[in-house]
Design a protein around this motif. Structure first.
Motif, PDB file in Angstrom:
ATOM      1  N   LEU A 125     -33.480 -44.833   1.029  1.00 25.04           N
ATOM      2  CA  LEU A 125     -33.490 -44.194   2.349  1.00 25.04           C
ATOM      3  C   LEU A 125     -34.367 -44.935   3.348  1.00 25.04           C
ATOM      4  CD1 LEU A 125     -33.468 -40.432   1.314  1.00 25.04           C
ATOM      5  CD2 LEU A 125     -31.575 -41.811   2.202  1.00 25.04           C
ATOM      6  N   CYS A 145     -31.513 -47.365   4.547  1.00 24.39           N
ATOM      7  CA  CYS A 145     -30.293 -46.747   5.072  1.00 24.39           C
ATOM      8  C   CYS A 145     -30.459 -46.367   6.542  1.00 24.39           C
ATOM      9  CB  CYS A 145     -29.951 -45.507   4.251  1.00 24.39           C
ATOM     10  SG  CYS A 145     -28.427 -44.702   4.799  1.00 24.39           S
ATOM     11  N   GLY A 186     -27.494 -45.017   8.147  1.00 20.63           N
ATOM     12  CA  GLY A 186     -26.407 -44.093   8.408  1.00 20.63           C
ATOM     13  C   GLY A 186     -25.195 -44.700   9.083  1.00 20.63           C
ATOM     14  N   GLU A 189     -19.145 -44.115   3.359  1.00 19.94           N
ATOM     15  CA  GLU A 189     -18.265 -42.949   3.439  1.00 19.94           C
ATOM     16  C   GLU A 189     -16.817 -43.378   3.673  1.00 19.94           C
ATOM     17  OE1 GLU A 189     -18.009 -38.588   5.539  1.00 19.94           O
ATOM     18  OE2 GLU A 189     -19.051 -40.166   6.617  1.00 19.94           O
ATOM     19  N   PHE A 226     -19.881 -40.290  -0.837  1.00 15.13           N
ATOM     20  CA  PHE A 226     -20.893 -40.414   0.213  1.00 15.13           C
ATOM     21  C   PHE A 226     -20.525 -39.609   1.454  1.00 15.13           C
ATOM     22  CE2 PHE A 226     -20.684 -44.443  -2.119  1.00 15.13           C
ATOM     23  CZ  PHE A 226     -21.993 -44.546  -2.569  1.00 15.13           C
ATOM     24  N   ARG A 235     -24.699 -39.197   7.551  1.00 13.44           N
ATOM     25  CA  ARG A 235     -25.386 -38.285   8.470  1.00 13.44           C
ATOM     26  C   ARG A 235     -25.870 -39.105   9.663  1.00 13.44           C
ATOM     27  NH1 ARG A 235     -22.618 -34.728   6.244  1.00 13.44           N
ATOM     28  NH2 ARG A 235     -23.368 -33.794   4.338  1.00 13.44           N
ATOM     29  N   HIS A 293     -28.856 -41.397   7.960  1.00  7.84           N
ATOM     30  CA  HIS A 293     -28.912 -41.694   6.535  1.00  7.84           C
ATOM     31  C   HIS A 293     -27.615 -41.251   5.864  1.00  7.84           C
ATOM     32  CE1 HIS A 293     -29.969 -37.427   6.500  1.00  7.84           C
ATOM     33  NE2 HIS A 293     -29.611 -37.409   5.234  1.00  7.84           N
ATOM     34  N   VAL A 294     -27.487 -41.599   4.613  1.00  3.14           N
ATOM     35  CA  VAL A 294     -26.316 -41.176   3.841  1.00  3.14           C
ATOM     36  C   VAL A 294     -26.755 -40.136   2.815  1.00  3.14           C
ATOM     37  CG1 VAL A 294     -26.501 -42.961   2.057  1.00  3.14           C
ATOM     38  CG2 VAL A 294     -24.291 -41.969   2.578  1.00  3.14           C
ATOM     39  N   GLU A 295     -25.878 -39.210   2.562  1.00  2.00           N
ATOM     40  CA  GLU A 295     -26.089 -38.227   1.505  1.00  2.00           C
ATOM     41  C   GLU A 295     -25.150 -38.595   0.370  1.00  2.00           C
ATOM     42  OE1 GLU A 295     -25.247 -33.514   0.711  1.00  2.00           O
ATOM     43  OE2 GLU A 295     -25.592 -34.181   2.768  1.00  2.00           O
ATOM     44  N   LEU A 329     -22.986 -37.440  -2.423  1.00  2.00           N
ATOM     45  CA  LEU A 329     -22.324 -36.205  -2.846  1.00  2.00           C
ATOM     46  C   LEU A 329     -22.121 -36.164  -4.358  1.00  2.00           C
ATOM     47  CD1 LEU A 329     -19.569 -36.067  -0.087  1.00  2.00           C
ATOM     48  CD2 LEU A 329     -21.807 -34.911  -0.091  1.00  2.00           C
TER      49      LEU A 329
END
Length: 66
Positions: free
Chosen positions: A7, A10, A12, A17, A24, A27, A30-32, A34
């Protein structure tokens, strides 16, 4: 395999994604992740997400006991 994100790196951008939308979610900054332990059937898309990350914030960690 396990997917990890740094993070601190990152930003975003969301390339991950686009490559692996079930793994992924981008956001604002940043990326979440999944699915941190995606099924082997998703390997190609996860590898593409790691490869195309502009900040190289993603990595795949191989399970030592498959």
């Amino acid at each position: 395999m396990r997917v990890e994100v740094d993070l601190d790196l990152c930003q975003g951008h969301g390339m991950c994604e686009l490559e692996a939308p079930d793994v992924f979610a981008a956001r604002m900054d940043h990326v979440e992740i999944l699915d941190a332990d995606p099924d082997e059937s998703r390997r190609a898309e996860v590898e593409a997400a790691v490869q195309y990350c502009p900040t190289q914030a993603l990595r795949i960690v191989e399970d030592p006991n498959p």
